[in-house]
Design a protein around this motif. Structure first.
Motif, PDB file in Angstrom:
ATOM      1  N   TYR A 139       0.873  -1.185   0.000  1.00 55.52           N
ATOM      2  CA  TYR A 139       0.000   0.000   0.000  1.00 55.52           C
ATOM      3  C   TYR A 139       0.912   1.238   0.000  1.00 55.52           C
ATOM      4  CZ  TYR A 139      -4.024  -2.972   0.925  1.00 55.52           C
ATOM      5  OH  TYR A 139      -5.014  -3.913   0.829  1.00 55.52           O
ATOM      6  N   VAL A 140       0.643   2.147  -0.919  1.00 59.20           N
ATOM      7  CA  VAL A 140       1.486   3.329  -1.103  1.00 59.20           C
ATOM      8  C   VAL A 140       0.694   4.571  -0.727  1.00 59.20           C
ATOM      9  CG1 VAL A 140       2.879   4.649  -2.744  1.00 59.20           C
ATOM     10  CG2 VAL A 140       2.693   2.153  -2.979  1.00 59.20           C
ATOM     11  N   GLN A 141       1.304   5.428   0.097  1.00 56.40           N
ATOM     12  CA  GLN A 141       0.641   6.677   0.485  1.00 56.40           C
ATOM     13  C   GLN A 141       0.714   7.671  -0.666  1.00 56.40           C
ATOM     14  OE1 GLN A 141       2.301   9.794   3.177  1.00 56.40           O
ATOM     15  NE2 GLN A 141       0.799   8.982   4.625  1.00 56.40           N
ATOM     16  N   GLU A 142      -0.456   8.122  -1.116  1.00 56.53           N
ATOM     17  CA  GLU A 142      -0.538   9.114  -2.178  1.00 56.53           C
ATOM     18  C   GLU A 142      -1.145  10.390  -1.604  1.00 56.53           C
ATOM     19  OE1 GLU A 142       0.624   8.746  -5.088  1.00 56.53           O
ATOM     20  OE2 GLU A 142       0.719   6.590  -5.536  1.00 56.53           O
ATOM     21  N   LYS A 143      -0.506  11.522  -1.877  1.00 54.44           N
ATOM     22  CA  LYS A 143      -1.005  12.813  -1.396  1.00 54.44           C
ATOM     23  C   LYS A 143      -1.748  13.525  -2.510  1.00 54.44           C
ATOM     24  CE  LYS A 143       2.703  13.379   2.015  1.00 54.44           C
ATOM     25  NZ  LYS A 143       3.805  14.236   2.503  1.00 54.44           N
ATOM     26  N   TRP A 144      -2.983  13.924  -2.186  1.00 53.68           N
ATOM     27  CA  TRP A 144      -3.839  14.608  -3.143  1.00 53.68           C
ATOM     28  C   TRP A 144      -4.149  16.015  -2.626  1.00 53.68           C
ATOM     29  CZ3 TRP A 144      -4.079  11.486  -7.274  1.00 53.68           C
ATOM     30  CH2 TRP A 144      -3.936  10.114  -7.055  1.00 53.68           C
ATOM     31  N   ALA A 145      -4.841  16.787  -3.449  1.00 54.82           N
ATOM     32  CA  ALA A 145      -5.168  18.166  -3.065  1.00 54.82           C
ATOM     33  C   ALA A 145      -6.054  18.205  -1.823  1.00 54.82           C
ATOM     34  CB  ALA A 145      -5.858  18.887  -4.230  1.00 54.82           C
ATOM     35  N   LEU A 146      -6.928  17.201  -1.670  1.00 57.04           N
ATOM     36  CA  LEU A 146      -7.870  17.202  -0.549  1.00 57.04           C
ATOM     37  C   LEU A 146      -7.434  16.294   0.588  1.00 57.04           C
ATOM     38  CD1 LEU A 146     -11.240  17.098  -2.566  1.00 57.04           C
ATOM     39  CD2 LEU A 146     -10.040  19.086  -1.633  1.00 57.04           C
ATOM     40  N   GLY A 147      -6.254  15.760   0.540  1.00 59.39           N
ATOM     41  CA  GLY A 147      -5.805  14.926   1.647  1.00 59.39           C
ATOM     42  C   GLY A 147      -4.879  13.814   1.196  1.00 59.39           C
ATOM     43  N   VAL A 148      -4.880  12.726   1.990  1.00 55.10           N
ATOM     44  CA  VAL A 148      -3.977  11.599   1.767  1.00 55.10           C
ATOM     45  C   VAL A 148      -4.797  10.328   1.636  1.00 55.10           C
ATOM     46  CG1 VAL A 148      -2.123  10.216   2.776  1.00 55.10           C
ATOM     47  CG2 VAL A 148      -2.075  12.694   3.007  1.00 55.10           C
ATOM     48  N   SER A 149      -4.399   9.444   0.734  1.00 55.49           N
ATOM     49  CA  SER A 149      -5.056   8.144   0.592  1.00 55.49           C
ATOM     50  C   SER A 149      -3.991   7.067   0.412  1.00 55.49           C
ATOM     51  CB  SER A 149      -6.017   8.147  -0.601  1.00 55.49           C
ATOM     52  OG  SER A 149      -5.314   8.408  -1.797  1.00 55.49           O
ATOM     53  N   TRP A 150      -4.398   5.833   0.667  1.00 56.79           N
ATOM     54  CA  TRP A 150      -3.501   4.681   0.524  1.00 56.79           C
ATOM     55  C   TRP A 150      -3.986   3.834  -0.658  1.00 56.79           C
ATOM     56  CZ3 TRP A 150       0.877   3.743   3.447  1.00 56.79           C
ATOM     57  CH2 TRP A 150       1.059   4.592   4.536  1.00 56.79           C
ATOM     58  N   ILE A 151      -3.094   3.654  -1.629  1.00 59.89           N
ATOM     59  CA  ILE A 151      -3.426   2.945  -2.865  1.00 59.89           C
ATOM     60  C   ILE A 151      -2.655   1.620  -2.908  1.00 59.89           C
ATOM     61  CG2 ILE A 151      -3.574   3.094  -5.378  1.00 59.89           C
ATOM     62  CD1 ILE A 151      -5.153   5.231  -3.879  1.00 59.89           C
ATOM     63  N   LYS A 152      -3.363   0.567  -3.313  1.00 61.82           N
ATOM     64  CA  LYS A 152      -2.730  -0.753  -3.387  1.00 61.82           C
ATOM     65  C   LYS A 152      -2.026  -0.916  -4.733  1.00 61.82           C
ATOM     66  CE  LYS A 152      -5.280  -4.545  -3.494  1.00 61.82           C
ATOM     67  NZ  LYS A 152      -6.103  -5.665  -3.005  1.00 61.82           N
ATOM     68  N   TYR A 153      -0.745  -1.316  -4.682  1.00 64.89           N
ATOM     69  CA  TYR A 153       0.058  -1.577  -5.867  1.00 64.89           C
ATOM     70  C   TYR A 153       0.627  -2.995  -5.779  1.00 64.89           C
ATOM     71  CZ  TYR A 153       0.288   3.397  -7.218  1.00 64.89           C
ATOM     72  OH  TYR A 153      -0.005   4.667  -7.616  1.00 64.89           O
ATOM     73  N   TYR A 154       0.864  -3.583  -6.947  1.00 64.67           N
ATOM     74  CA  TYR A 154       1.666  -4.814  -6.984  1.00 64.67           C
ATOM     75  C   TYR A 154       3.079  -4.393  -7.355  1.00 64.67           C
ATOM     76  CZ  TYR A 154       3.061  -9.631  -7.505  1.00 64.67           C
ATOM     77  OH  TYR A 154       3.677 -10.840  -7.329  1.00 64.67           O
ATOM     78  N   CYS A 155       4.018  -4.652  -6.452  1.00 59.16           N
ATOM     79  CA  CYS A 155       5.375  -4.107  -6.592  1.00 59.16           C
ATOM     80  C   CYS A 155       6.399  -5.217  -6.834  1.00 59.16           C
ATOM     81  CB  CYS A 155       5.760  -3.321  -5.339  1.00 59.16           C
ATOM     82  SG  CYS A 155       4.623  -1.952  -4.975  1.00 59.16           S
ATOM     83  N   LYS A 156       7.426  -4.867  -7.605  1.00 62.85           N
ATOM     84  CA  LYS A 156       8.548  -5.772  -7.860  1.00 62.85           C
ATOM     85  C   LYS A 156       9.847  -5.011  -7.632  1.00 62.85           C
ATOM     86  CE  LYS A 156       6.280  -8.642 -11.397  1.00 62.85           C
ATOM     87  NZ  LYS A 156       6.399  -9.189 -12.771  1.00 62.85           N
TER      88      LYS A 156
END
Length: 611
Positions: free
Chosen positions: A274-291
């Motif tokens: 899960y990667v923390q992404e910062k947006w104009a209206l706040g912060v969200s956690w997005i799921k990625y498949y990482c290598k």
């Protein structure tokens, strides 16, 4: 090119690529199921509609002609090539005899319909049940995982511990169901080669034998039938030996707590983060498949969920450093930061567990301790003088008392007696002090002990370094190249390995020379000693599927013993690799459609004389 093998290790990472490959297998399963329904329906038409027999045979022939076997791996054996072409051959035969009127044997339903229905119910049906269980466990686990990721670290320690245990339990259930499903769907893919062809073969034999207009056609069919049955039996033997090895691998993989570090040609570490992404209206956690590839420090993030109104693309980053995130600096658990060349600020990542975070930290050279769970290996033996003495005594005993014994080397002795013999013979205090002529010793015990010793060598007799080259040689469609390549590779073995190999192969030639009595053909010996003398350094499903080519290497050694061990080849290098096949293979496939056409007398109505 066939479908790529599904590795049990991929069940743990459950990547999108893995799901896509699994979907290909599921589509093939549905195609096979539909094909079987068509064959069963068309077979019933032939049985029940004798008046429309010619039309029924034509439709049945077209169904067979349209089906193409898919296979696992990159190369087929000669026997599998014959099996893959068998339905085309059957279709050609049916087209030749379509005009004749034939009687259907009363037991045609038992020969064709019931076995195929049994395969559909017991194999395809069971696979679908495994799929339902897999989908159910998958949904439960990822639902629980999403809930788990939203837990605040400020909750009570007992609550967090209970949540961790619940997630681990769900993940283990999901992982086990995934491994079982992958195992079953690949088994069905392999089994259909013979479980589907054999009933059709028997059905064809029945309708040919009882037609007085196709007696000569039946005589033409018999040699093909015998050759195809041999191919089917060889393929079945290869399947059985592969299945046993794969079951053992599956059990070991299910018992292994974690699977993390990969070899250089694959990602060092991969999985969901899960990667923390910062947006104009706040912060969200997005799921990625990482290598992560340790060799070049490449970190790849592939988006799994597309957010509304945004277009997320795969990110390719170059790692600079990796630092564990302290719990008191975020309300999320299992977090760590990475610095990259492409981004000016650190990327905050959340693993799915503490163990998973340690694995990522280890792969990225972070500050977490190294964590891995190796699979235990059995005790190893050495290729030394005592080993040579043991093998020679075993061979002398078999050649003196057991050359004509049915199933020699195939039948298995008592494990207790085998271990007792090995422990006594390799006792460091008094090695080789064993009387093989005692009443406790029988052929099964001696042959099983010999195979156990060879399997337990610290490195297989044919060595890890030459394994790949030997497999490539066996996969060649040029028979002369096969023999020449194996001949050259034998003389690349260490001297003691080659000495032991020559001793064994000479003995196996002697055993096979009595195959009319002991029923142990060269093919049977290949199935037994292929996995005994050869194995890949890494135990994977792909390696298991190459066991059939290990068996072929053994066949080449036995059949070419006099040439191979007469001395090294004239050239010190391997013969040139033949170009890809653009013309039919050198060993022509067995066929019944290339024979000269036979002329049958036409049926004419009787002519009456005028009085």
């Amino acid at each position: 090119m066939g479908h790529p093998p599904l590795e049990f290790s991929d069940c743990y990472s459950d990547s999108p690529d893995f799901r896509e490959r699994l979907k290909c297998y599921e589509n093939e399963l549905e195609k096979t199921n539909k094909f079987l329904k068509d064959v069963i329906k068309d077979g019933n038409n032939v049985i029940n509609a004798i008046k429309e027999y010619s039309l029924g045979v034509q439709k049945f022939s077209q169904t067979l002609q349209s089906f193409q076997f898919d296979f696992i791996g990159d190369t087929l054996t000669d026997d599998e090539m014959n099996i893959a072409e068998s339905f085309r051959e059957f279709a050609g035969l049916l087209q030749d005899v379509e005009e004749g009127r034939m009687m259907l044997v009363q037991n045609a339903c038992d020969l064709l319909i019931k076995p195929l229905e049994k395969f559909r119910k017991e194999q395809i049906g069971f696979t679908k049940e495994r799929r339902k269980k897999f989908e159910k466990e998958s949904e439960k686990y990822y639902s629980q995982l999403d809930k788990h990721m939203n837990l605040s670290s400020k909750k009570k320690e007992t609550q967090l511990h209970e949540a961790d245990e619940l997630l681990d339990k769900e993940h283990q259930a999901f992982y086990e169901s995934s491994v079982e499903y992958v195992y079953q769907i690949q088994q069905v893919q392999d089994r259909k080669k013979f479980d589907v062809v054999e009933p059709v073969l028997a059905f064809l034999q029945s309708i040919l034998t009882l037609n007085n207009l196709t007696v000569e056609m039946t005589q033409d069919f018999l040699p093909y039938k015998q050759e195809l049955q041999l191919s089917l039996q060889n393929t079945r033997n290869h399947f059985e030996s592969t299945r046993e090895e794969m079951e053992e691998l599956m059990k070991r993989m299910k018992g292994s707590a974690q699977i993390c570090i990969r070899h250089s040609q694959q990602a060092t570490m991969e999985g969901y983060l899960y990667v923390q992404e910062k947006w104009a209206l706040g912060v969200s956690w997005i799921k990625y498949y990482c290598k992560y590839f340790k060799d070049n420090k490449q970190f790849i993030m592939m988006p799994v969920e597309q957010k509304t109104g945004t277009k997320q693309t795969t990110a390719h980053l170059t790692l600079k450093s990796c630092v564990r995130r302290k719990t008191d600096s975020t309300d999320k658990r299992f977090c760590f930061d990475i610095e990259t060349n492409e981004r000016c600020s650190p990327v905050l990542l959340q693993a799915i567990s503490e163990v998973n975070r340690k694995q990522w930290m280890e792969a990225m050279d972070g500050k977490e301790p190294i964590y891995h769970s190796p699979i235990q290996k059995q005790a190893e033996m050495d290729l030394n003088d005592i080993g040579f003495k043991f093998v020679r005594k075993c061979i002398n005993f078999v050649e003196t008392k057991g050359l004509t014994q049915e199933g020699v080397y195939r039948t298995v002795g008592s494990n207790i007696q085998v271990q007792k013999l090995l422990n006594a013979f390799f006792d460091p205090k008094c090695p080789a002090d064993v009387d093989f002529n005692s009443t406790d010793m029988d052929i099964k015990t001696i042959t099983s002990a010999l195979k156990f010793y060879l399997r337990s060598l610290s490195e297989p007799l044919m060595t890890y370094s030459l394994h790949g080259e030997l497999i490539l040689a066996a996969k060649s469609e040029n028979l002369d190249y096969r023999l020449g390549a194996v001949h050259s590779l034998v003389y690349k073995l260490p001297e003691r390995n080659r000495e032991m190999l020559e001793l064994l192969i000479k003995h196996l030639v002697s055993v096979c020379s009595h195959s009319s009595e002991n029923l142990m053909t060269v093919s049977n010996m290949g199935v037994i000693f292929g996995p005994t003398l050869m194995r890949a350094e890494e135990e994977t499903v792909a390696a298991m599927l190459d066991i059939k080519f290990q068996n072929i290497v053994m066949e080449i050694l036995i059949e070419g013993y006099s040439k191979i061990f007469k001395g090294p080849p004239e050239e010190t290098i391997l013969p040139p690799i033949p170009p890809p096949r653009v013309t039919p293979r050198r060993r022509q496939p067995i066929t019944i459609s290339k024979r000269p056409p036979r002329l049958y007398p036409s049926l004419q109505p009787p002519v009456f004389e005028r009085k």
